[in-house]
Design a protein around this motif. Structure first.
Motif, PDB file in Angstrom:
ATOM      1  N   ASN A 180       0.866  -1.164  -0.007  1.00 34.24           N
ATOM      2  CA  ASN A 180       0.219   0.314  -0.274  1.00 34.24           C
ATOM      3  C   ASN A 180       1.066   1.039   0.220  1.00 34.24           C
ATOM      4  N   THR A 248      -6.906  -4.119   2.892  1.00 31.84           N
ATOM      5  CA  THR A 248      -6.235  -3.223   2.756  1.00 31.84           C
ATOM      6  C   THR A 248      -5.507  -3.413   1.852  1.00 31.84           C
ATOM      7  N   ALA A 251      -3.272  -0.277  -2.192  1.00 32.88           N
ATOM      8  CA  ALA A 251      -4.279   1.133  -2.042  1.00 32.88           C
ATOM      9  C   ALA A 251      -3.764   2.064  -1.879  1.00 32.88           C
TER      10      ALA A 251
END
Length: 264
Positions: A180, A248, A251
């Motif tokens: 991420n 997550t 992202a």
């Protein structure tokens, strides 16, 4: 909250000051073993002393590396060994006009800001995939989307990190490895403090007045209306390192105080 990071091993590039140091401190507090990185042994020693002042039992090592030197980076990788968490934080910036930014400036900024992340990720991602667990975090910037006219080269490097991060997340598809990016806003780092101090002396106004004016004019889109602290950025980064954040992935997380407009 227990982030379940005890006994994880992390490398934070550029972690002797600013966001990098704050991330290293919080990782250590959560029980991770942290490899501190800086440009000199003195800076590393000072960072370790700073962390151990509050956390006497913190497990820390330090490795010097110049990310503008491929040989130095290869030495760092060899010394680090296996890690579970990689924080690609190291970076430089210059405030100057587009026509004044020559090829050498562009190359240096891309070599340090972008290729450092490429080289480290290329070195450590395979073992993470083999172990079926790992975290790679890229520290980008609001400048990836809000492009100041005097920081075009810097902004380009920070935008590049978003593409690399998303691509690597796709490479790790189906595994427990996540990749991420964090997009901090204007943060009260040592650099920001020094800038405000110098401007305060030059213009004979208080640093508080300068900061308020910055958010009224230059960063008027900010919803927070103030500099974020390095600790506030670190809390987001370290959460994404946790097994709790596995959903997550791929992202770009905005930690910009709302300065980049839009709902995404």
């Amino acid at each position: 909250m227990n982030l379940h990071l005890k006994n994880k091993r992390a490398l934070v590039s550029g972690s002797t000051s600013g966001i990098g140091l704050a991330v290293a401190k919080l990782l250590a507090k959560e029980g991770a073993e942290v490899v501190i990185n800086g440009r000199s042994q003195t800076r590393i020693d000072n960072a370790i002393t700073s962390i151990k002042k509050d956390q006497a039992t913190a497990r820390l090592t330090g490795i010097v590396a110049d990310f503008n030197d491929e040989t130095s980076v290869r030495s760092l990788i060899k010394q680090v060994g296996d890690i579970d968490i990689l924080i690609n934080n190291v970076g430089i910036f210059k405030s100057q006009g587009f026509n004044e930014t020559d090829d050498a400036d562009w190359k240096e900024m891309f070599n340090i800001n972008v290729m450092s992340s490429v080289r480290l990720s290329r070195a450590f991602l395979p073992n993470m995939l083999e172990n079926n667990w790992g975290r790679i975090i890229f520290i980008s910037s609001e400048c990836a989307m809000l492009v100041p006219e005097d920081m075009i080269a810097y902004s380009a490097t920070k935008t590049a990190l978003l593409s690399i991060s998303r691509g690597l997340a796709q490479v790790a598809r189906g595994s427990e490895v996540t990749v991420n990016s964090i997009m901090p806003g204007s943060t009260y780092t040592e650099g920001a403090q020094q800038f405000l101090k110098e401007r305060s002396l030059q213009e004979n106004v208080s640093e508080q007045q300068l900061a308020e004016e910055f958010f009224k004019s230059t960063r008027s889109t900010s919803l927070l209306g103030r500099f974020t602290t390095t600790e506030e950025i670190a809390s987001t980064v370290v959460y994404l390192c946790s097994p709790l954040a596995v959903a997550t992935n791929g992202a770009t997380i905005k930690a910009d105080g709302g300065s980049v407009p839009g709902i995404l």
